[in-house]
Design a protein around this motif. Structure first.
Motif, mmCIF file in Angstrom:
data_model
loop_
_atom_site.group_PDB
_atom_site.id
_atom_site.type_symbol
_atom_site.label_atom_id
_atom_site.label_comp_id
_atom_site.label_asym_id
_atom_site.label_seq_id
_atom_site.Cartn_x
_atom_site.Cartn_y
_atom_site.Cartn_z
ATOM 1 N N HIS A 186 38.963 -18.617 34.716
ATOM 2 C CA HIS A 186 38.269 -17.710 33.791
ATOM 3 C C HIS A 186 38.853 -16.289 33.837
ATOM 4 C CE1 HIS A 186 35.337 -21.001 33.896
ATOM 5 N NE2 HIS A 186 34.806 -20.482 32.794
ATOM 6 N N HIS A 187 40.007 -16.148 34.477
ATOM 7 C CA HIS A 187 40.729 -14.867 34.551
ATOM 8 C C HIS A 187 39.875 -13.759 35.163
ATOM 9 C CE1 HIS A 187 43.771 -16.799 32.083
ATOM 10 N NE2 HIS A 187 42.837 -17.103 31.187
ATOM 11 N N ILE A 188 39.120 -14.123 36.213
ATOM 12 C CA ILE A 188 38.307 -13.151 36.952
ATOM 13 C C ILE A 188 39.026 -12.841 38.263
ATOM 14 C CG2 ILE A 188 36.092 -12.709 38.083
ATOM 15 C CD1 ILE A 188 34.823 -14.648 36.091
ATOM 16 N N SER A 189 39.290 -11.575 38.520
ATOM 17 C CA SER A 189 40.042 -11.198 39.723
ATOM 18 C C SER A 189 39.200 -11.396 40.981
ATOM 19 C CB SER A 189 40.492 -9.739 39.629
ATOM 20 O OG SER A 189 39.372 -8.877 39.534
ATOM 21 N N TYR A 190 39.859 -11.781 42.073
ATOM 22 C CA TYR A 190 39.160 -12.007 43.334
ATOM 23 C C TYR A 190 40.105 -11.775 44.493
ATOM 24 C CZ TYR A 190 41.593 -16.514 43.205
ATOM 25 O OH TYR A 190 42.551 -17.489 43.156
ATOM 26 N N SER A 191 39.527 -11.509 45.644
ATOM 27 C CA SER A 191 40.288 -11.415 46.889
ATOM 28 C C SER A 191 39.555 -12.227 47.948
ATOM 29 C CB SER A 191 40.457 -9.958 47.336
ATOM 30 O OG SER A 191 39.208 -9.301 47.398
ATOM 31 N N ILE A 192 40.246 -12.573 49.028
ATOM 32 C CA ILE A 192 39.714 -13.513 50.018
ATOM 33 C C ILE A 192 39.888 -12.950 51.417
ATOM 34 C CG2 ILE A 192 39.883 -15.880 50.922
ATOM 35 C CD1 ILE A 192 41.505 -16.422 48.196
ATOM 36 N N ILE A 193 38.880 -13.180 52.260
ATOM 37 C CA ILE A 193 38.989 -12.876 53.688
ATOM 38 C C ILE A 193 38.824 -14.183 54.457
ATOM 39 C CG2 ILE A 193 37.976 -11.648 55.641
ATOM 40 C CD1 ILE A 193 37.038 -9.503 53.729
ATOM 41 N N GLU A 194 39.760 -14.489 55.333
ATOM 42 C CA GLU A 194 39.749 -15.758 56.067
ATOM 43 C C GLU A 194 40.231 -15.527 57.492
ATOM 44 O OE1 GLU A 194 39.283 -19.098 57.543
ATOM 45 O OE2 GLU A 194 38.813 -19.091 55.392
ATOM 46 N N VAL A 220 34.763 -10.876 45.870
ATOM 47 C CA VAL A 220 35.348 -11.061 47.199
ATOM 48 C C VAL A 220 34.781 -12.348 47.781
ATOM 49 C CG1 VAL A 220 35.588 -10.134 49.529
ATOM 50 C CG2 VAL A 220 35.601 -8.587 47.571
ATOM 51 N N ILE A 221 35.669 -13.263 48.176
ATOM 52 C CA ILE A 221 35.257 -14.555 48.738
ATOM 53 C C ILE A 221 35.454 -14.509 50.247
ATOM 54 C CG2 ILE A 221 35.628 -17.049 48.717
ATOM 55 C CD1 ILE A 221 36.921 -16.714 45.942
ATOM 56 N N LEU A 222 34.374 -14.738 50.980
ATOM 57 C CA LEU A 222 34.442 -14.742 52.439
ATOM 58 C C LEU A 222 34.512 -16.188 52.916
ATOM 59 C CD1 LEU A 222 31.737 -12.033 53.264
ATOM 60 C CD2 LEU A 222 34.137 -11.729 52.666
ATOM 61 N N GLY A 223 35.692 -16.590 53.330
ATOM 62 C CA GLY A 223 35.898 -17.973 53.748
ATOM 63 C C GLY A 223 36.674 -18.728 52.687
ATOM 64 N N PHE A 224 37.756 -19.377 53.093
ATOM 65 C CA PHE A 224 38.601 -20.089 52.134
ATOM 66 C C PHE A 224 38.691 -21.567 52.473
ATOM 67 C CE2 PHE A 224 42.780 -20.525 49.764
ATOM 68 C CZ PHE A 224 42.206 -20.291 48.525
ATOM 69 N N GLY A 225 37.530 -22.121 52.861
ATOM 70 C CA GLY A 225 37.456 -23.563 53.064
ATOM 71 C C GLY A 225 37.391 -24.269 51.721
ATOM 72 N N GLY A 281 46.695 -20.257 52.015
ATOM 73 C CA GLY A 281 46.415 -19.322 50.938
ATOM 74 C C GLY A 281 47.613 -18.456 50.597
ATOM 75 N N MET A 282 48.344 -18.024 51.623
ATOM 76 C CA MET A 282 49.545 -17.218 51.397
ATOM 77 C C MET A 282 50.605 -18.019 50.636
ATOM 78 S SD MET A 282 49.339 -14.097 52.670
ATOM 79 C CE MET A 282 51.038 -13.632 53.008
ATOM 80 N N GLU A 283 50.746 -19.288 50.995
ATOM 81 C CA GLU A 283 51.757 -20.133 50.360
ATOM 82 C C GLU A 283 51.486 -20.344 48.880
ATOM 83 O OE1 GLU A 283 51.714 -23.656 52.688
ATOM 84 O OE2 GLU A 283 52.723 -22.754 54.423
ATOM 85 N N THR A 284 50.199 -20.355 48.504
ATOM 86 C CA THR A 284 49.842 -20.573 47.098
ATOM 87 C C THR A 284 49.710 -19.267 46.323
ATOM 88 O OG1 THR A 284 47.488 -20.656 47.718
ATOM 89 C CG2 THR A 284 48.676 -22.753 47.574
ATOM 90 N N GLY A 285 50.053 -18.155 46.974
ATOM 91 C CA GLY A 285 50.051 -16.866 46.288
ATOM 92 C C GLY A 285 48.691 -16.208 46.161
#
Length: 543
Positions: free
Chosen positions: A427-435, A409-414, A444-448
């Motif tokens: 590296h095909h590692i799953s992640y999610s983001i909070i921004e 989980v990545i906090l911040g999408f700067g 971020g939404m535009e890039t999927g």
């Protein structure tokens, strides 16, 4: 008045601290507080105060608003069988059985029987879901069943409120057939106009309005906007002749379709809980100790009877798609009567459509059943094992009702957060983001990207993504003032060894030292080492 307020706050704190030690919910503490201050200060008539009742009713309105936030169309689609089939069957069959017993067997008057049959099917959303979320059992099959049935019960509160409104109108003099038809027509027309107005606002005005508020980057304005939407919608419903709760519920569902639902819910919770506390204090003020003592033997028969009826109905309706252990667990967790029953009883009593003696008895029954519920949930496995051996059936199916699980989980999408995401993706590692920056969120939404909008410093927002104890968390926040708060919050959800923090300087590292984080990357140190490497390589090459 001031002494009453101070005493109420003190008793609330003391009682809830004691109840917390034995895992009982704050709702019970508020009710006990209401009962105590009534007898301490002789406030038997205060419960009928109009202003106090209106304030307390806003607690239910805010609760319905947050329930609306949870009922987006997408969410309902995922658990549609549990909600619409199991939930509907539970309400209809339990209500039908209770009505038959009350009206035909016990000869209770028609209106009181109708109210009783609407109250008893309702279970405690606050207690059950809170417990299942804390233990992670919400991701089990019986947790999914329980959630679906509870959601349907919450949805059913709206038609229940309409029925109470209709019965109270009819009870107050509109008894002729023509008058009844007029009331029904007026109700349908007003309902259609209310829903149409709110849907139009939600579809064309709501998201642009919230987007402009978000762009100001002011938490105060955002909270003010939320309060305006919740209270404004409730007031609009009241203008059309409906309850405050109905308008708030519809507004919540409309906001659930926007990108801001998680942040809205997080910011509204403190206001909801305070107003709900006032509501349950007013409920406690209605409990008469003399009636409790007078009807003690009746209560000892009534509570087990209600538990048995609800248990049998839920056990049999879940028989189609569930193993026996799952059916037993689903039935046990929902046998109690819930907090919405108290709201329905309060409104019914105020409207004069249920006799006071029945209302009082059911309020006491509801409170006792809610007190017993945490004890049932704590011993759920042992209770089920009395009926069936754990070795015979293994309930292994798990489901996910929140965000899809991710390893990181990545906090911040700067810039730093984007670089981390790019490397993880390669590296095909799953992640999610909070921004919480609206422009960055849209990029971020535009890039999927799998990204949600919200403040990572709020526990509710973090828990949407942090659903696994083994998840890694990358703190990519550039605000040193918020860094400590966020890291402290995360450390209560995942092990500190799973937290990776990027800071700019040694001073920022020092600021969070007492959190005992083991993975702190100091940006200046990395850059300094890179500069030193370039210089030393250049010197050696010249030699």
């Amino acid at each position: 008045m001031l002494s009453i307020i101070v005493t109420t706050l003190l008793l609330t704190l003391i009682i809830n601290v004691l109840l917390k030690k034995i895992n009982l919910p704050p709702i019970i503490g508020y009710i006990f507080t209401g009962t105590m201050i009534t007898y301490i200060f002789g406030l038997n008539d205060a419960v009928n105060n109009k202003d106090l009742k209106e304030i307390a009713e806003f607690g239910i309105a805010f609760l319905m608003f947050t329930i609306g936030l949870e009922l987006s169309i997408i969410h309902l689609k995922d658990i549609r069988y549990e909600v619409f089939i199991l939930g509907s069957l539970q309400i209809i069959l339990t209500g039908g059985a209770v009505f038959g017993i009350a009206y035909l067997l016990l000869h209770i008057d028609l209106y009181s029987s109708i109210v009783i049959s609407m109250v008893i099917p309702l279970s405690s959303t606050a207690i059950v879901l809170k417990s299942l979320n804390e233990t992670g059992e919400i991701n089990r099959k019986y947790g999914k069943n329980g959630l679906g049935i509870l959601i349907m019960q919450d949805i059913a509160v709206i038609p229940i409120l309409l029925i109470i409104w209709f019965l109270s109108t009819n009870n107050n003099g509109t008894t002729e057939e023509s008058g009844t038809v007029f009331v029904i027509f007026k109700m349908m027309f007003g309902g259609a106009l209310l829903v149409g107005t709110l849907v139009f606002i939600g579809k064309y005005l709501l998201e642009p309005f919230l987007t402009e508020i978000i762009k100001t980057k002011s938490d105060e304005l955002f909270i003010t906007a939320i309060l305006f939407l919740a209270i404004g919608s409730a007031h609009l419903a009241h203008v059309f002749g409906f309850s405050l709760s109905m308008g708030a519920f519809i507004a919540g569902m409309l906001i659930a379709e926007t990108r801001y639902k998680h942040q809205v819910e997080t910011d509204l919770i403190p206001f909801r809980d305070i107003l709900l506390g006032i509501f349950f204090i007013t409920v406690g003020m209605q409990i008469k100790i003399d009636i409790l003592l007078q009807d003690i033997y009746l209560l000892l028969l009534l509570i087990p009877a209600i538990f048995i009826i609800k248990f049998l109905v839920i056990y049999y309706i879940t028989g189609f798609r569930n193993i026996r252990r799952t059916r037993l667990k689903t039935a046990v967790i929902l046998v109690q009567i819930g907090e919405f029953a108290l709201a329905v009883l309060e409104l019914s009593s105020t409207s004069g459509i249920i006799k006071p003696e029945y209302s009082q008895l059911l309020i006491i029954t509801t409170v006792i059943s809610m007190i017993l519920t945490p004890m049932l949930l704590l011993n759920l496995g042992n209770i089920v094992d009395k009926f069936i051996s754990h070795s015979l059936e293994n309930e292994s199916e798990e489901i996910n009702l929140g965000m899809p699980p991710s390893s990181v989980v990545i906090l911040g999408f700067g810039e730093f957060g984007q670089n981390v995401a790019r490397v993880l993706n390669s590296h095909h590692i799953s992640y999610s983001i909070i921004e919480n920056n609206i422009d960055t969120y849209y990029k971020g939404m535009e890039t999927g990207e799998h990204i949600i909008f919200g403040n990572a410093g709020k526990k509710n927002i973090l828990q949407l993504a942090l659903i696994n104890w083994n998840q890694k968390v990358v703190v990519a926040i550039n605000n040193p003032k918020k860094l400590y708060q966020v890291c402290e919050m995360i450390s209560h959800i995942v092990p500190v060894d799973n937290i990776i923090v990027k800071v700019h300087s040694e001073q920022e590292k020092e600021d969070i030292r007492d959190l005992n984080l083991t993975n702190i990357i100091v940006e200046n140190n990395i850059v300094s080492k890179a500069v030193l490497e370039i210089i030393t390589n250049d010197i050696f090459n010249k030699k």
